[in-house]
Motif scaffolding. Sequence first.
Motif, mmCIF file in Angstrom:
data_model
loop_
_atom_site.group_PDB
_atom_site.id
_atom_site.type_symbol
_atom_site.label_atom_id
_atom_site.label_comp_id
_atom_site.label_asym_id
_atom_site.label_seq_id
_atom_site.Cartn_x
_atom_site.Cartn_y
_atom_site.Cartn_z
ATOM 1 N N VAL A 46 0.816 -1.222 -0.040
ATOM 2 C CA VAL A 46 0.117 0.119 0.032
ATOM 3 C C VAL A 46 0.799 1.126 0.102
ATOM 4 O O VAL A 46 0.621 2.237 -0.551
ATOM 5 C CB VAL A 46 -0.885 -0.159 1.272
ATOM 6 C CG1 VAL A 46 -1.579 1.515 1.410
ATOM 7 C CG2 VAL A 46 -2.031 -1.236 1.045
ATOM 8 N N LEU A 49 2.208 1.588 -3.412
ATOM 9 C CA LEU A 49 1.204 2.261 -4.402
ATOM 10 C C LEU A 49 1.347 3.822 -4.162
ATOM 11 O O LEU A 49 1.179 4.505 -5.017
ATOM 12 C CB LEU A 49 0.024 1.685 -4.192
ATOM 13 C CG LEU A 49 -0.307 0.446 -4.947
ATOM 14 C CD1 LEU A 49 -1.689 -0.078 -4.548
ATOM 15 C CD2 LEU A 49 -0.145 0.541 -6.326
ATOM 16 N N ASP A 50 1.391 4.304 -2.937
ATOM 17 C CA ASP A 50 1.345 5.720 -2.573
ATOM 18 C C ASP A 50 2.527 6.301 -3.397
ATOM 19 O O ASP A 50 2.651 7.530 -3.578
ATOM 20 C CB ASP A 50 1.145 6.120 -1.056
ATOM 21 C CG ASP A 50 -0.110 5.803 -0.546
ATOM 22 O OD1 ASP A 50 -1.036 5.740 -1.349
ATOM 23 O OD2 ASP A 50 -0.211 5.429 0.595
ATOM 24 N N TRP A 52 4.012 5.446 -6.177
ATOM 25 C CA TRP A 52 4.285 5.118 -7.396
ATOM 26 C C TRP A 52 4.337 6.231 -8.213
ATOM 27 O O TRP A 52 3.800 7.545 -8.039
ATOM 28 C CB TRP A 52 2.794 4.592 -7.864
ATOM 29 C CG TRP A 52 2.803 3.587 -9.197
ATOM 30 C CD1 TRP A 52 3.232 4.441 -10.471
ATOM 31 C CD2 TRP A 52 2.686 2.422 -9.416
ATOM 32 N NE1 TRP A 52 3.339 3.243 -11.238
ATOM 33 C CE2 TRP A 52 2.915 2.049 -10.804
ATOM 34 C CE3 TRP A 52 2.041 1.469 -8.654
ATOM 35 C CZ2 TRP A 52 2.607 0.794 -11.282
ATOM 36 C CZ3 TRP A 52 1.826 0.115 -9.212
ATOM 37 C CH2 TRP A 52 2.169 -0.258 -10.459
ATOM 38 N N TRP A 76 -11.198 1.948 -2.560
ATOM 39 C CA TRP A 76 -9.961 2.721 -2.485
ATOM 40 C C TRP A 76 -8.976 2.098 -3.527
ATOM 41 O O TRP A 76 -8.580 2.953 -4.089
ATOM 42 C CB TRP A 76 -9.067 2.286 -1.023
ATOM 43 C CG TRP A 76 -7.890 3.089 -1.113
ATOM 44 C CD1 TRP A 76 -7.449 4.324 -0.762
ATOM 45 C CD2 TRP A 76 -6.527 2.386 -1.391
ATOM 46 N NE1 TRP A 76 -5.941 4.302 -0.804
ATOM 47 C CE2 TRP A 76 -5.512 3.321 -1.184
ATOM 48 C CE3 TRP A 76 -6.516 1.090 -1.880
ATOM 49 C CZ2 TRP A 76 -4.308 2.782 -1.738
ATOM 50 C CZ3 TRP A 76 -5.011 0.582 -2.195
ATOM 51 C CH2 TRP A 76 -3.936 1.626 -1.955
ATOM 52 N N ASN A 77 -9.046 0.800 -3.632
ATOM 53 C CA ASN A 77 -8.449 0.305 -4.683
ATOM 54 C C ASN A 77 -8.321 0.513 -6.158
ATOM 55 O O ASN A 77 -7.625 0.909 -7.001
ATOM 56 C CB ASN A 77 -8.500 -1.414 -4.484
ATOM 57 C CG ASN A 77 -7.325 -2.036 -5.006
ATOM 58 O OD1 ASN A 77 -6.095 -1.718 -5.084
ATOM 59 N ND2 ASN A 77 -7.613 -3.425 -5.794
ATOM 60 N N CYS A 80 -7.236 4.025 -7.295
ATOM 61 C CA CYS A 80 -5.808 3.981 -6.839
ATOM 62 C C CYS A 80 -5.238 3.332 -8.174
ATOM 63 O O CYS A 80 -4.404 3.920 -9.019
ATOM 64 C CB CYS A 80 -5.394 3.359 -5.777
ATOM 65 S SG CYS A 80 -3.744 3.199 -5.454
ATOM 66 N N LEU A 81 -6.071 2.042 -8.663
ATOM 67 C CA LEU A 81 -5.226 1.402 -9.948
ATOM 68 C C LEU A 81 -5.529 2.552 -11.172
ATOM 69 O O LEU A 81 -4.895 2.566 -12.034
ATOM 70 C CB LEU A 81 -5.949 0.296 -10.084
ATOM 71 C CG LEU A 81 -5.255 -0.908 -9.215
ATOM 72 C CD1 LEU A 81 -6.346 -1.978 -9.049
ATOM 73 C CD2 LEU A 81 -3.781 -0.936 -9.219
ATOM 74 N N LYS A 83 -5.681 5.497 -11.549
ATOM 75 C CA LYS A 83 -4.901 6.734 -11.390
ATOM 76 C C LYS A 83 -3.514 6.152 -11.961
ATOM 77 O O LYS A 83 -2.683 6.980 -12.775
ATOM 78 C CB LYS A 83 -4.569 7.092 -9.775
ATOM 79 C CG LYS A 83 -3.661 8.365 -9.837
ATOM 80 C CD LYS A 83 -3.648 8.794 -8.300
ATOM 81 C CE LYS A 83 -2.378 9.458 -8.127
ATOM 82 N NZ LYS A 83 -2.554 9.838 -6.353
ATOM 83 N N ARG A 84 -3.149 5.141 -11.757
ATOM 84 C CA ARG A 84 -1.839 4.558 -12.096
ATOM 85 C C ARG A 84 -1.743 3.870 -13.435
ATOM 86 O O ARG A 84 -0.691 3.752 -14.128
ATOM 87 C CB ARG A 84 -1.239 3.727 -11.149
ATOM 88 C CG ARG A 84 -0.603 4.318 -9.738
ATOM 89 C CD ARG A 84 -0.840 3.750 -8.576
ATOM 90 N NE ARG A 84 -0.497 4.512 -7.406
ATOM 91 C CZ ARG A 84 -1.152 5.266 -6.847
ATOM 92 N NH1 ARG A 84 -2.407 5.574 -6.985
ATOM 93 N NH2 ARG A 84 -0.868 5.958 -5.870
#
Length: 125
Positions: A46, A49-50, A52, A76-77, A80-81, A83-84
């Motif tokens: 986690v 990921l922050d 990344w 949340w997941n 987050c994915l 965004k990446r």
Amino acid sequence: GDFMQKVSRSFRANSHHEPFNSLLANDPLQPKFLSVQWVRALMSWVDALDDWPAEASQLPLWIFQGDADEVVDFEWNIPCLQKRFARAKVHFIEGARHHLANEAGDFTHTLWPAVASILREIREG
């Protein structure tokens, strides 16, 4: 030492397919304990990921997510994915739980055609 190294693992119904839930709960190869080291590794993931890089990957990513999943914090997941991975496509399966591939028929009847469609799309270029 005196520090806790593992905690007891409980089994919840993570699928609407009861025979699968029973199989999982009674599988002698399923660990009965959760390693504290595994929890630490999850926390590190986690954090990673922050950290990344800000620029999103252009690799395609297909995400299949049951909206009744109580294992993954998908609220949340998923963002987050997304965004990446700029090309992420999310397919929510309404009412499905964590073990999508082992869900009851009503849910897999939605899942497998979507997977097949993506595979055809990839094959056809």
